[in-house]
Scaffold this motif. Structure first.
Motif, PDB file in Angstrom:
ATOM      1  N   HIS A  12      26.828  27.158  -3.104  1.00  0.00           N
ATOM      2  CA  HIS A  12      27.383  26.321  -2.059  1.00  0.00           C
ATOM      3  C   HIS A  12      26.265  25.922  -1.106  1.00  0.00           C
ATOM      4  O   HIS A  12      25.672  26.769  -0.441  1.00  0.00           O
ATOM      5  CB  HIS A  12      28.497  27.080  -1.321  1.00  0.00           C
ATOM      6  CG  HIS A  12      29.114  26.271  -0.235  1.00  0.00           C
ATOM      7  ND1 HIS A  12      29.041  26.612   1.077  1.00  0.00           N
ATOM      8  CD2 HIS A  12      29.777  25.093  -0.297  1.00  0.00           C
ATOM      9  CE1 HIS A  12      29.660  25.689   1.793  1.00  0.00           C
ATOM     10  NE2 HIS A  12      30.118  24.762   0.991  1.00  0.00           N
TER      11      HIS A  12
ATOM     12  N   GLU B  42      24.496  29.477  -0.374  1.00  0.00           N
ATOM     13  CA  GLU B  42      25.243  30.725  -0.545  1.00  0.00           C
ATOM     14  C   GLU B  42      25.642  30.787  -2.011  1.00  0.00           C
ATOM     15  O   GLU B  42      26.182  29.825  -2.549  1.00  0.00           O
ATOM     16  CB  GLU B  42      26.524  30.713   0.303  1.00  0.00           C
ATOM     17  CG  GLU B  42      26.299  30.763   1.787  1.00  0.00           C
ATOM     18  CD  GLU B  42      26.390  32.190   2.348  1.00  0.00           C
ATOM     19  OE1 GLU B  42      26.507  33.154   1.564  1.00  0.00           O
ATOM     20  OE2 GLU B  42      26.333  32.315   3.582  1.00  0.00           O
ATOM     21  N   GLU B  43      25.389  31.929  -2.633  1.00  0.00           N
ATOM     22  CA  GLU B  43      25.696  32.040  -4.055  1.00  0.00           C
ATOM     23  C   GLU B  43      26.803  33.048  -4.290  1.00  0.00           C
ATOM     24  O   GLU B  43      26.810  34.112  -3.663  1.00  0.00           O
ATOM     25  CB  GLU B  43      24.476  32.550  -4.837  1.00  0.00           C
ATOM     26  CG  GLU B  43      23.224  31.755  -4.621  1.00  0.00           C
ATOM     27  CD  GLU B  43      22.202  32.504  -3.809  1.00  0.00           C
ATOM     28  OE1 GLU B  43      22.579  33.317  -2.940  1.00  0.00           O
ATOM     29  OE2 GLU B  43      21.012  32.283  -4.038  1.00  0.00           O
ATOM     30  N   CYS B  44      27.698  32.739  -5.176  1.00  0.00           N
ATOM     31  CA  CYS B  44      28.600  33.794  -5.633  1.00  0.00           C
ATOM     32  C   CYS B  44      28.970  33.588  -7.083  1.00  0.00           C
ATOM     33  O   CYS B  44      28.950  32.483  -7.602  1.00  0.00           O
ATOM     34  CB  CYS B  44      29.825  33.931  -4.736  1.00  0.00           C
ATOM     35  SG  CYS B  44      30.894  32.535  -4.707  1.00  0.00           S
ATOM     36  N   THR B  45      29.235  34.710  -7.729  1.00  0.00           N
ATOM     37  CA  THR B  45      29.695  34.653  -9.113  1.00  0.00           C
ATOM     38  C   THR B  45      31.197  34.900  -9.121  1.00  0.00           C
ATOM     39  O   THR B  45      31.715  35.643  -8.288  1.00  0.00           O
ATOM     40  CB  THR B  45      29.022  35.731  -9.986  1.00  0.00           C
ATOM     41  OG1 THR B  45      29.266  37.006  -9.397  1.00  0.00           O
ATOM     42  CG2 THR B  45      27.549  35.509 -10.118  1.00  0.00           C
TER      43      THR B  45
ATOM     44  N   LEU C 267      28.568  30.705 -11.814  1.00  0.00           N
ATOM     45  CA  LEU C 267      27.788  30.904 -10.586  1.00  0.00           C
ATOM     46  C   LEU C 267      28.002  29.681  -9.706  1.00  0.00           C
ATOM     47  O   LEU C 267      27.688  28.560 -10.115  1.00  0.00           O
ATOM     48  CB  LEU C 267      26.302  31.063 -10.946  1.00  0.00           C
ATOM     49  CG  LEU C 267      25.308  31.119  -9.792  1.00  0.00           C
ATOM     50  CD1 LEU C 267      25.561  32.320  -8.895  1.00  0.00           C
ATOM     51  CD2 LEU C 267      23.876  31.190 -10.340  1.00  0.00           C
ATOM     52  N   VAL C 268      28.565  29.901  -8.541  1.00  0.00           N
ATOM     53  CA  VAL C 268      28.806  28.794  -7.623  1.00  0.00           C
ATOM     54  C   VAL C 268      27.744  28.823  -6.532  1.00  0.00           C
ATOM     55  O   VAL C 268      27.557  29.847  -5.871  1.00  0.00           O
ATOM     56  CB  VAL C 268      30.220  28.885  -7.007  1.00  0.00           C
ATOM     57  CG1 VAL C 268      30.422  27.779  -5.979  1.00  0.00           C
ATOM     58  CG2 VAL C 268      31.289  28.786  -8.088  1.00  0.00           C
TER      59      VAL C 268
ATOM     60  N   LEU D 160      28.332  23.133  -5.078  1.00  0.00           N
ATOM     61  CA  LEU D 160      29.340  22.589  -4.169  1.00  0.00           C
ATOM     62  C   LEU D 160      28.689  22.221  -2.854  1.00  0.00           C
ATOM     63  O   LEU D 160      27.828  22.933  -2.342  1.00  0.00           O
ATOM     64  CB  LEU D 160      30.445  23.611  -3.921  1.00  0.00           C
ATOM     65  CG  LEU D 160      31.385  23.910  -5.088  1.00  0.00           C
ATOM     66  CD1 LEU D 160      32.467  24.872  -4.656  1.00  0.00           C
ATOM     67  CD2 LEU D 160      32.014  22.637  -5.630  1.00  0.00           C
TER      68      LEU D 160
ATOM     69  N   HIS E  25      16.132  25.908  -5.495  1.00  0.00           N
ATOM     70  CA  HIS E  25      16.434  27.273  -5.053  1.00  0.00           C
ATOM     71  C   HIS E  25      16.321  28.257  -6.218  1.00  0.00           C
ATOM     72  O   HIS E  25      15.714  29.326  -6.093  1.00  0.00           O
ATOM     73  CB  HIS E  25      17.859  27.273  -4.487  1.00  0.00           C
ATOM     74  CG  HIS E  25      18.330  28.591  -3.993  1.00  0.00           C
ATOM     75  ND1 HIS E  25      17.913  29.141  -2.804  1.00  0.00           N
ATOM     76  CD2 HIS E  25      19.208  29.487  -4.523  1.00  0.00           C
ATOM     77  CE1 HIS E  25      18.503  30.313  -2.622  1.00  0.00           C
ATOM     78  NE2 HIS E  25      19.291  30.542  -3.653  1.00  0.00           N
TER      79      HIS E  25
END
Lengths: 240, 240
Positions: free
Chosen positions: A196, A216-219, A193-194, A164, A127
């Protein structure tokens, strides 16, 4: 936190030499030479000549291994790196211990047998790689990958990446885990940076399942009530 | 995502009229008039005259209640707001149903009896208020508070605040909760701010326990592999 370039002019160098272009050159070169790697435990070994040594290094795939051989350079590719060259870029074939080229399914099953969460890790890896982020193992920071905007010789890694999976209960389970990880990332000037990975009910039977996965990405960043008000006066910031 | 000011010159207005100053004026005024609120279920009612009506409005405490009385304006304060004026700013006394002024401990016990997680919510509220953030209930966004850099008439709220306590298992438990909340916050142009209150083993027997609590803050934001590379060319961003 923006990119931290290594020295003056590094950003211009990176801009003039896009990673997409370098990976593209590597892909053509490996294709032309019918590159053949071989499985070796949790990695894939690949012998290349001078031109490809340079391309693999510039594209930041694998790590060179020192051997006595003079005319060949050996590279050790991680599972995700090898599968990316095979499955996404289709410029590498890989043989097993029996010296027969493994098809995509066999390779997938092998990777999974070596690493339980390979499907999720590979989805995360590919990704970001597809969007021209350079990924390296994150072990020394206690995370899954570190992500660079360009080659590590030009820029420090910006993100500490944690992958995750659905139902993942081992990591970032309680807030203490979060704070511990965020602090560690902060101390090495990286943003957490997670990624999922959601399999959307598609299991991991074969590589084509990957297409149905979503990411799905989030910081996650530390926040301070004072620093977030630096547009105001010192007294307004509560700094007296 | 920076502050979204409401119209031209709003940021200059805010800078010229610091919230710390407004709250300070409110504090003096309430002290001078021996302001007395009265408990009423999950809120505190306070009757004030014109000057204090203006100060409460400017400092953004409580909401005005329309009554038939002409010379007095009633304000309905939330539990955290009332306790903040009482316990932190020490400019408000509160009477119970028996018309006797409640001491800090009695008030604390009352607040706790009305709201189980009052100690954590109050710690979070006072933590941000002391740093001059304006807090309002976040119910309409499905969060605990929304935080403004200044008065809501000048600026949109920047943060959607969620308060988490130790061992909190109800919310943000799985990643789907996170993504749901982050998306909701994004759609209303707010950043998700998680305040994690740690009692550090100090229970919640009396208000002085609050001093031993610590607060860890972090923001959680959606991230996109492309948008984070907007310093690069379109092709490098994978946008083709």
């Amino acid at each position: 936190m923006g990119p931290r370039w290594k020295g003056k002019g590094a950003d211009a160098k990176a801009l003039a030499d896009p990673m997409s272009e370098i990976v593209s050159q590597l892909q053509s070169s490996l294709l032309q030479s019918n590159a053949l790697g071989s499985l070796s435990g949790c990695s894939v070994l690949l012998a290349v000549e001078t031109e490809q040594t340079e391309l693999l290094t510039r594209a930041c795939f694998g790590k060179p291994i020192i051997t006595a051989e003079k005319d060949k350079q050996w590279f050790q590719l991680g599972l995700e790196e090898a599968f990316y060259l095979c499955n996404s870029l289709k410029c590498l074939k890989i043989v097993g211990e029996d010296n027969f080229v493994k098809n995509d399914l066999d390779l997938w099953l092998h990777m999974k047998s070596k690493k339980d969460n390979f499907p999720d890790f590979y989805k995360a890896y590919s990704h970001l790689r597809m969007k021209n982020w350079v990924l390296r193992p994150g072990l020394q920071y206690g995370v899954d990958f570190v992500a660079y905007r360009h080659h590590p010789s030009l820029v420090h890694s910006e993100y500490a990446v944690i992958v995750l999976s659905e139902g993942d209960v081992g990591r970032l389970r309680v807030w203490a885990d979060f704070h511990c990880t965020i602090r560690l990332c902060g101390s090495v000037a990286k943003t957490l940076l997670v990624l999922h990975v959601d399999k959307n009910g598609h299991g991991a039977i074969c590589p084509s399942c990957l297409e149905s996965y979503s990411v799905e990405e989030c910081t996650i960043m530390r926040w301070s009530p004072e620093h977030s008000r630096n547009d105001q006066t010192a007294s307004e910031n509560g700094i007296t």
